[in-house]
Design a protein around this motif. Structure first.
Motif, PDB file in Angstrom:
ATOM      1  N   ILE A 194       0.833  -1.204   0.000  1.00 16.26           N
ATOM      2  CA  ILE A 194       0.000   0.000   0.000  1.00 16.26           C
ATOM      3  C   ILE A 194       0.866   1.251   0.000  1.00 16.26           C
ATOM      4  O   ILE A 194       0.587   2.233  -0.709  1.00 16.26           O
ATOM      5  CB  ILE A 194      -0.954  -0.020   1.216  1.00 16.26           C
ATOM      6  CG1 ILE A 194      -1.975  -1.158   1.063  1.00 16.26           C
ATOM      7  CG2 ILE A 194      -1.656   1.323   1.392  1.00 16.26           C
ATOM      8  CD1 ILE A 194      -2.752  -1.471   2.319  1.00 16.26           C
ATOM      9  N   THR A 201       0.630  10.175  -3.128  1.00 19.02           N
ATOM     10  CA  THR A 201      -0.498  10.448  -2.229  1.00 19.02           C
ATOM     11  C   THR A 201       0.024  10.830  -0.854  1.00 19.02           C
ATOM     12  O   THR A 201       0.896  10.143  -0.307  1.00 19.02           O
ATOM     13  CB  THR A 201      -1.393   9.208  -2.100  1.00 19.02           C
ATOM     14  OG1 THR A 201      -1.886   8.855  -3.395  1.00 19.02           O
ATOM     15  CG2 THR A 201      -2.552   9.461  -1.155  1.00 19.02           C
ATOM     16  N   LEU A 241      -3.621   5.418   4.261  1.00 19.65           N
ATOM     17  CA  LEU A 241      -4.469   4.773   5.266  1.00 19.65           C
ATOM     18  C   LEU A 241      -4.690   3.312   4.877  1.00 19.65           C
ATOM     19  O   LEU A 241      -5.625   2.991   4.143  1.00 19.65           O
ATOM     20  CB  LEU A 241      -5.819   5.491   5.372  1.00 19.65           C
ATOM     21  CG  LEU A 241      -5.780   6.955   5.825  1.00 19.65           C
ATOM     22  CD1 LEU A 241      -7.182   7.552   5.790  1.00 19.65           C
ATOM     23  CD2 LEU A 241      -5.181   7.082   7.221  1.00 19.65           C
ATOM     24  N   PRO A 242      -3.836   2.412   5.363  1.00 17.75           N
ATOM     25  CA  PRO A 242      -4.025   0.985   5.056  1.00 17.75           C
ATOM     26  C   PRO A 242      -5.361   0.453   5.550  1.00 17.75           C
ATOM     27  O   PRO A 242      -5.898  -0.505   4.995  1.00 17.75           O
ATOM     28  CB  PRO A 242      -2.862   0.304   5.776  1.00 17.75           C
ATOM     29  CG  PRO A 242      -1.821   1.372   5.899  1.00 17.75           C
ATOM     30  CD  PRO A 242      -2.587   2.630   6.120  1.00 17.75           C
ATOM     31  N   HIS A 243      -5.899   1.058   6.625  1.00 18.66           N
ATOM     32  CA  HIS A 243      -7.208   0.689   7.154  1.00 18.66           C
ATOM     33  C   HIS A 243      -8.200   1.772   6.752  1.00 18.66           C
ATOM     34  O   HIS A 243      -8.176   2.882   7.299  1.00 18.66           O
ATOM     35  CB  HIS A 243      -7.166   0.552   8.679  1.00 18.66           C
ATOM     36  CG  HIS A 243      -6.223  -0.493   9.176  1.00 18.66           C
ATOM     37  ND1 HIS A 243      -4.861  -0.264   9.322  1.00 18.66           N
ATOM     38  CD2 HIS A 243      -6.440  -1.780   9.556  1.00 18.66           C
ATOM     39  CE1 HIS A 243      -4.286  -1.361   9.775  1.00 18.66           C
ATOM     40  NE2 HIS A 243      -5.208  -2.288   9.932  1.00 18.66           N
ATOM     41  N   GLU A 244      -9.069   1.465   5.813  1.00 23.30           N
ATOM     42  CA  GLU A 244      -9.998   2.464   5.300  1.00 23.30           C
ATOM     43  C   GLU A 244     -10.936   2.994   6.372  1.00 23.30           C
ATOM     44  O   GLU A 244     -11.410   4.133   6.290  1.00 23.30           O
ATOM     45  CB  GLU A 244     -10.808   1.867   4.143  1.00 23.30           C
ATOM     46  CG  GLU A 244      -9.961   1.532   2.914  1.00 23.30           C
ATOM     47  CD  GLU A 244     -10.790   0.979   1.773  1.00 23.30           C
ATOM     48  OE1 GLU A 244     -12.030   0.942   1.916  1.00 23.30           O
ATOM     49  OE2 GLU A 244     -10.211   0.595   0.747  1.00 23.30           O
ATOM     50  N   SER A 245     -11.200   2.191   7.402  1.00 24.11           N
ATOM     51  CA  SER A 245     -12.116   2.612   8.460  1.00 24.11           C
ATOM     52  C   SER A 245     -11.593   3.824   9.227  1.00 24.11           C
ATOM     53  O   SER A 245     -12.378   4.561   9.843  1.00 24.11           O
ATOM     54  CB  SER A 245     -12.372   1.463   9.436  1.00 24.11           C
ATOM     55  OG  SER A 245     -11.166   1.027  10.034  1.00 24.11           O
ATOM     56  N   LEU A 290     -10.461   6.568   8.086  1.00 23.38           N
ATOM     57  CA  LEU A 290     -10.981   7.802   7.507  1.00 23.38           C
ATOM     58  C   LEU A 290     -12.372   8.114   8.056  1.00 23.38           C
ATOM     59  O   LEU A 290     -12.667   9.268   8.396  1.00 23.38           O
ATOM     60  CB  LEU A 290     -11.030   7.696   5.982  1.00 23.38           C
ATOM     61  CG  LEU A 290     -11.534   8.937   5.239  1.00 23.38           C
ATOM     62  CD1 LEU A 290     -10.673  10.157   5.569  1.00 23.38           C
ATOM     63  CD2 LEU A 290     -11.558   8.684   3.729  1.00 23.38           C
TER      64      LEU A 290
END
Length: 272
Positions: free
Chosen positions: A225, A234, A238-242, A244
């Motif tokens: 990622i 970029t 944020l490897p964990h979309e949650s 955001l």
């Protein structure tokens, strides 16, 4: 930035996310200096890379909070590979739970988690400006956008790492300097597990908070990622979309978010 034929330094590269980033860089055709406080760990990663990609990696044992040791690893990379194009400020430490942290704990957390980033940028950015190009990747944490239940030193210094990366991008982004800031949540590393072995309820709660908040990723997943984000230039990774969604909730109603975090902390401590 395309990393093929580029020269990179990865701190905290003796394992975990840093080791995986170093491996992925070599796979993509970069030359990489692996720096770690543990010289044997750095050497093991570099040796493994060189077995698969001969001549692609160097190893250095270094305390990257020390400006002179930062200078030394930059000079080694330049001597062996050429000018440094990318710097991954990945080394990090946890911290003492709560207000039990003393001045030495705070100093070490600030030195490793944020001053090391500043000191590296001070040495690299002027040269990058002259060349018209350079890339600084800061490993912060979801704790730098949200917070960290348990460790004040970790939460505060990771917020500072995000803030410094933002400032670096705003100040030098129009002068060829690219910046990314990595903010993962749970990644299967020694650092993530350190709290559960601390013997302190807040430390145990800190690890449980990360594990229970979402999927725990493997370092190699995060490295993929990260390098994809570098390719696309970029800023926020944020490897964990949650994360955001959580960040948006925090900003939209701060008091509600704080109340919810206190309830979440209480539930974790009950089971600690």
């Amino acid at each position: 930035m395309k990393v093929a034929q580029k020269v990179a330094i990865v701190t905290g590269g003796g394992g975990g996310i840093g080791g995986a980033i170093a491996e992925r860089l070599a796979q993509l055709g970069a030359s990489v200096l692996v720096a770690d406080l543990d010289p044997n760990a750095a050497a093991a990663i570099a040796d493994g890379i060189n077995e698969r990609h001969p001549g692609s990696a160097l190893a250095e044992g270094a305390d990257i909070a020390d400006p002179e040791q930062i200078r030394r690893i930059i000079e080694r990379a330049e001597t062996e590979f050429g000018p440094v194009d990318l710097y991954f400020a990945n080394a990090g430490i946890g911290g003492a739970p709560g207000l039990d942290a003393d001045d030495a704990d705070w100093d070490r957390a600030f030195d490793v988690n944020i001053r090391a980033h500043i000191r590296a940028a001070q040495q690299l950015v002027p040269t990058w400006i002259e060349r018209g190009e350079g890339y600084f990747v800061s490993t912060a944490s979801a704790a730098g956008l949200l917070t960290q239940i348990g460790s004040a030193t970790y939460a505060v210094t990771k917020h500072a790492a995000v803030a410094f990366a933002e400032w670096l991008s705003v100040t030098y982004g129009d002068r060829g300097i690219r910046v990314s800031c990595l903010c993962p949540m749970g990644v299967e590393t020694k650092l993530m597990r350190s709290g559960e072995h601390s013997g302190d309820p807040l430390g145990v709660a800190a690890t449980r908070a990360v594990i229970s908040a979402g999927e725990v990723l493997q370092p190699a997943q995060v490295a993929d990622i990260v390098l994809d984000a570098v390719d696309r230039e970029t800023f926020l990774i944020l490897p964990h979309e949650s994360v955001l969604g959580m960040y948006r909730q925090k900003g939209s109603d701060y008091d509600r978010w704080l109340h919810g975090m206190r309830r979440y902390q209480s539930s974790l401590l009950e089971n600690a």
